[in-house]
Design a protein around this motif. Structure first.
Motif, PDB file in Angstrom:
ATOM      1  N   GLN A   1       0.498 -19.322  -1.387  1.00 32.76           N
ATOM      2  CA  GLN A   1       1.886 -18.854  -1.319  1.00 32.76           C
ATOM      3  C   GLN A   1       2.750 -19.525  -2.388  1.00 32.76           C
ATOM      4  N   VAL A   2       2.546 -20.827  -2.576  1.00 34.13           N
ATOM      5  CA  VAL A   2       3.320 -21.560  -3.584  1.00 34.13           C
ATOM      6  C   VAL A   2       2.976 -21.065  -4.988  1.00 34.13           C
ATOM      7  N   LEU A   3       1.695 -20.850  -5.255  1.00 34.91           N
ATOM      8  CA  LEU A   3       1.284 -20.332  -6.570  1.00 34.91           C
ATOM      9  C   LEU A   3       1.885 -18.954  -6.830  1.00 34.91           C
ATOM     10  N   HIS A   4       1.942 -18.149  -5.799  1.00 29.25           N
ATOM     11  CA  HIS A   4       2.535 -16.808  -5.928  1.00 29.25           C
ATOM     12  C   HIS A   4       4.025 -16.921  -6.253  1.00 29.25           C
ATOM     13  N   LEU A   5       4.728 -17.848  -5.611  1.00 27.37           N
ATOM     14  CA  LEU A   5       6.148 -18.048  -5.898  1.00 27.37           C
ATOM     15  C   LEU A   5       6.371 -18.553  -7.323  1.00 27.37           C
ATOM     16  N   LEU A   6       5.352 -19.231  -7.864  1.00 26.40           N
ATOM     17  CA  LEU A   6       5.415 -19.708  -9.248  1.00 26.40           C
ATOM     18  C   LEU A   6       4.952 -18.642 -10.245  1.00 26.40           C
ATOM     19  N   HIS A   7       4.566 -17.480  -9.723  1.00 24.04           N
ATOM     20  CA  HIS A   7       4.090 -16.360 -10.547  1.00 24.04           C
ATOM     21  C   HIS A   7       2.776 -16.693 -11.262  1.00 24.04           C
ATOM     22  N   GLN A   8       2.006 -17.597 -10.685  1.00 25.23           N
ATOM     23  CA  GLN A   8       0.680 -17.931 -11.229  1.00 25.23           C
ATOM     24  C   GLN A   8      -0.347 -17.085 -10.473  1.00 25.23           C
ATOM     25  N   GLU A   9      -0.325 -15.772 -10.758  1.00 27.35           N
ATOM     26  CA  GLU A   9      -1.021 -14.809  -9.913  1.00 27.35           C
ATOM     27  C   GLU A   9      -2.550 -14.907  -9.998  1.00 27.35           C
TER      28      GLU A   9
ATOM     29  N   LEU B   1      -2.435 -11.185  -0.237  1.00 23.34           N
ATOM     30  CA  LEU B   1      -3.395 -10.632  -1.182  1.00 23.34           C
ATOM     31  C   LEU B   1      -2.884  -9.331  -1.803  1.00 23.34           C
ATOM     32  N   VAL B   2      -2.338  -8.459  -0.960  1.00 22.05           N
ATOM     33  CA  VAL B   2      -1.776  -7.184  -1.449  1.00 22.05           C
ATOM     34  C   VAL B   2      -0.617  -7.442  -2.406  1.00 22.05           C
ATOM     35  N   GLU B   3       0.251  -8.395  -2.061  1.00 22.92           N
ATOM     36  CA  GLU B   3       1.404  -8.726  -2.911  1.00 22.92           C
ATOM     37  C   GLU B   3       0.966  -9.256  -4.266  1.00 22.92           C
ATOM     38  N   ILE B   4      -0.042 -10.110  -4.270  1.00 22.15           N
ATOM     39  CA  ILE B   4      -0.540 -10.697  -5.522  1.00 22.15           C
ATOM     40  C   ILE B   4      -1.174  -9.609  -6.397  1.00 22.15           C
ATOM     41  N   GLN B   5      -1.965  -8.751  -5.783  1.00 22.52           N
ATOM     42  CA  GLN B   5      -2.611  -7.673  -6.558  1.00 22.52           C
ATOM     43  C   GLN B   5      -1.565  -6.726  -7.145  1.00 22.52           C
ATOM     44  N   ALA B   6      -0.506  -6.486  -6.387  1.00 23.12           N
ATOM     45  CA  ALA B   6       0.563  -5.624  -6.895  1.00 23.12           C
ATOM     46  C   ALA B   6       1.298  -6.288  -8.064  1.00 23.12           C
ATOM     47  N   ALA B   7       1.473  -7.606  -7.980  1.00 26.15           N
ATOM     48  CA  ALA B   7       2.172  -8.338  -9.045  1.00 26.15           C
ATOM     49  C   ALA B   7       1.355  -8.386 -10.323  1.00 26.15           C
ATOM     50  N   GLN B   8       0.028  -8.289 -10.204  1.00 25.93           N
ATOM     51  CA  GLN B   8      -0.836  -8.342 -11.384  1.00 25.93           C
ATOM     52  C   GLN B   8      -0.872  -7.028 -12.148  1.00 25.93           C
ATOM     53  N   LYS B   9      -0.450  -5.943 -11.506  1.00 24.49           N
ATOM     54  CA  LYS B   9      -0.510  -4.627 -12.170  1.00 24.49           C
ATOM     55  C   LYS B   9       0.619  -4.450 -13.181  1.00 24.49           C
TER      56      LYS B   9
END
Length: 395
Positions: A351-359, A387-395
């Motif tokens: 969660q912290v990595l996601h908030l840092l945009h380190q997807e 997981l869904v949020e991270i995959q969406a952010a990578q697109k």
């Protein structure tokens, strides 16, 4: 005939047991109707104030409220009423209810007798109901005596103890505790009765006494238990000082550390961390905890709490400071995972990595969290959503 009578008796007992297992018979009606029923039945009133989201309320409803001895006592003694305080905010305000579950006891006319709170086993819950009729234990009886000017040793002792479970916005417990302790000589303070009182009651005076005289409690409490209690007391003092931005009190806390704690490095670190938490200075808070995590004195609770608080509250200081505090937590969490790698800690790191945009790294970590959830048989809805949020952010 005897067989028939025995069968009828067994059926009656079974039916009674089944009725008791249904739990306390709460009246699903209005407070005004409950008052009328209580007067008609000439019974006192028990009120269970709860919130549907409250974990301890759910625990009480599923266990103690269905335990046969509690059910039998409450159904025989009281007209019982339950109120959802999140829906009936007027009732909560009227009776100064600030936590859940709260238990209120009234006589048949609606005059308050007693109050208590919290999850507890059946024996303690029954004792609460009995205390309502005991002048030396009933909260509102003691409150009326105190407000009328009664400052006898007995009243101060009993009222301060009752205030422990009163859960009110305007809580005089610390004041009443210190008034009681002022009636005791130095020798009396070292009696078993008073040492147990000091250990279980919180006020500035009891806190200071506990920290400075930890050795006096050893005949009645385990050494590790005393150490943890003293540490919690110290960190609460530091947190309160931080909330008031009171650096003078923090200096006094540090003096207490030097005089009363064998592990001064650990105690000083905890004091600093909790002072900064009280200030809500999330960057400095995270940095202090990161230093603490690199020492042999660090405990898992402090590391996880810091990571969780920064994740939720770091945004208070603006985007740049939030990212700075999150980056410090991203350095902290691998140290936590070295010591306790489980689903919850791994999810927190993702969660912290996601908030840092380190997807890319967040994706790897959340996948590991999902594997751990399966191995630990933990529900993994949060990780799946992430997981869904991270995959969406990578697109």
């Amino acid at each position: 005939m005897k067989v028939l009578l025995l069968t009828i008796l067994l059926c009656f007992c079974y039916g009674l047991t089944q009725a008791q297992n249904q739990g306390i018979s709460f009246r699903n009606t209005s407070w005004e109707t409950v008052l009328a029923q209580a007067q008609h039945e000439r019974k006192p009133i028990f009120v269970y104030a709860y919130s549907p989201e409250c974990h301890f309320c759910q625990e009480m409803a599923a266990t103690t409220f269905r335990e046969s001895s509690a059910t039998a006592y409450y159904n025989a003694t009281f007209v019982s009423y339950q109120v959802d305080i999140t829906a009936d905010t007027a009732f909560a305000k009227c009776h100064d209810i600030v936590s859940f579950p709260t238990y209120l006891y009234f006589d048949a006319t609606g005059k308050p007798l007693h109050r208590s709170l919290g999850a507890k086993p059946a024996a303690e819950f029954i004792a609460d109901g009995q205390a309502a009729f005991h002048p030396k234990q009933a909260f509102y009886t003691l409150q009326r005596r105190y407000n009328a000017g009664n400052r006898s040793v007995r009243t101060l002792y009993a009222y301060s103890t009752a205030l422990t479970s009163s859960s009110q916005k305007q809580n005089l417990q610390a004041q009443v505790i210190d008034e009681y302790l002022a009636t005791q000589s130095a020798k009396q303070l070292r009696s078993e009765r008073n040492l147990r009182y000091i250990y279980t009651h919180a006020s500035p005076r009891t806190d200071l006494f506990l920290i400075q005289h930890q050795d006096l409690f050893q005949p009645w409490y385990k050494s590790l238990e005393i150490q943890k209690k003293a540490e919690r007391t110290l960190t609460n003092m530091a947190f309160t000082a931080g909330r008031a931005n009171d650096t003078a009190t923090l200096r006094r806390v540090r003096q207490l550390v030097l005089a009363s704690f064998p592990d001064t490095v650990r105690a000083n670190s905890l004091a600093t961390i909790n002072f900064l938490e009280g200030q809500r200075n999330w960057v400095s808070y995270a940095r202090a905890t990161l230093r603490f995590a690199q020492s042999p004195h660090a405990d898992l609770y402090t590391l996880r709490k810091t990571a969780t608080y920064v994740k939720y509250f770091g945004k208070e200081q603006g985007p740049a400071r939030e990212q700075e505090s999150l980056q410090l937590v991203a350095e902290l969490l691998p140290l936590l995972l070295q010591r306790q790698k489980d689903y919850q800690n791994t999810l927190l790191y993702a969660q912290v990595l996601h908030l840092l945009h380190q997807e890319t790294q967040a994706l790897s970590v959340v996948q590991e969290a999902l594997r751990l959830a399966q191995a630990e048989q933990e529900p993994a809805e949060e990780a799946s959503t992430l997981l869904v949020e991270i995959q969406a952010a990578q697109k």
